[in-house]
Enzyme design. Structure first.
Site, PDB file in Angstrom:
ATOM      1  N   GLY A  98       0.834  -1.159   0.117  1.00  0.00           N
ATOM      2  CA  GLY A  98       0.018   0.063   0.126  1.00  0.00           C
ATOM      3  C   GLY A  98       0.728   1.306  -0.051  1.00  0.00           C
ATOM      4  N   ARG A 167      -3.458   4.666   3.843  1.00  0.00           N
ATOM      5  CA  ARG A 167      -4.041   3.435   3.952  1.00  0.00           C
ATOM      6  C   ARG A 167      -4.340   3.076   5.484  1.00  0.00           C
ATOM      7  NH1 ARG A 167       1.627  -0.167   3.631  1.00  0.00           N
ATOM      8  NH2 ARG A 167       2.975   1.115   5.092  1.00  0.00           N
ATOM      9  N   ARG A 194      -4.076 -25.284   9.955  1.00  0.00           N
ATOM     10  CA  ARG A 194      -4.843 -24.275   9.517  1.00  0.00           C
ATOM     11  C   ARG A 194      -6.112 -25.112   8.681  1.00  0.00           C
ATOM     12  NH1 ARG A 194      -3.841 -19.801  12.112  1.00  0.00           N
ATOM     13  NH2 ARG A 194      -1.374 -19.259  12.038  1.00  0.00           N
TER      14      ARG A 194
END
Length: 240
Positions: A98, A167, A194
């Site tokens: 960003g 941002r 996960r």
């Protein structure tokens, strides 16, 4: 570049580059006893040596599972990447910045398959779907917050504020993109933590959104290294 927010409930996972096969495990393992003769394993059918792969997995001889590489392009909400980046051993990352580009207004909203309500206490809790009213509230509040945040971001950019400053108002539900490179051993460790699976020796309770990424990565890996994947499942989905 669009200024109209887009809302997604899915993730993107693409295998963009790889050097990974079950035979990679075999020549790496056999060099310990065969030396240079282990090179003969490179072009042989791995199926005839699936017992060796299973033995290595079962007894947790892990290093032979590191001699391969898979690179994935992943697009997911920022909060997924913040969990993902905790996996540091055997993974390399490059994420969009960003600071250097104007971020696109693509935001995450859970679909109807995503359970919304947590019940119980940590270690024993479960998630349930929630009511239609709760789902309506989630969608409306997320959309409103996303729109307000992105409008503030754009106003700052138009006023000449640096991207790396503007941002700061954007939420973690914003989609980002990255390349993630790993080997089979590091991927197995990731999947063990996960993803939820009935064959897992040690149960895991991942956030659903990172599990969605893991499921897609696992599907690609299973296609490349089916014998290794089968041994992983057969031995409780514990990384060697």
């Amino acid at each position: 570049m669009t200024e109209t927010p887009l809302f997604r409930s899915d993730v993107t996972v693409e295998l963009v580059k790889h050097s990974a096969a079950d035979t990679d495990v075999l020549w790496a393992a056999r060099v310990s006893t065969a030396g240079e003769q282990s090179l003969e394993e490179i072009d042989k059918d791995a199926e005839r040596s699936k017992g060796l792969i299973n033995y290595l997995m079962r007894d947790r001889h892990g290093s032979p599972f590191e001699h391969n590489s898979m690179t994935f392009f992943i697009s997911a909400p920022i909060f997924v990447f913040r969990e993902f980046h905790r996996h540091r051993v055997g993974f390399s990352y490059n994420e969009e910045s960003g600071r250097y580009r104007e971020l696109q207004p693509v935001f995450y909203i859970p679909d109807e398959q995503r359970d919304l309500v947590q019940q119980g206490r940590p270690g024993k809790y479960e998630f349930v779907p929630g009511t239609p009213g709760q789902r309506k509230t989630v969608c409306e509040e997320m959309e409103a917050a996303y729109r307000q945040a992105y409008e503030a971001y754009r106003r700052m950019l138009e006023a000449g504020v640096a991207r790396e400053v503007a941002r700061a108002v954007l939420p973690v539900g914003l989609f980002s993109s990255m390349y993630a490179t790993c080997n089979a051993r590091s991927l197995m460790h990731f999947l063990g933590l996960r993803t939820r699976h009935e064959l897992a020796r040690v149960p895991s309770f991942p956030q659903r959104e990172i599990e969605m990424v893991g499921e897609r990565m696992e599907a690609e890996w299973a296609r490349l290294m089916p014998l290794t994947h089968a041994a992983f499942n057969a031995n409780g989905r514990v990384a060697p």
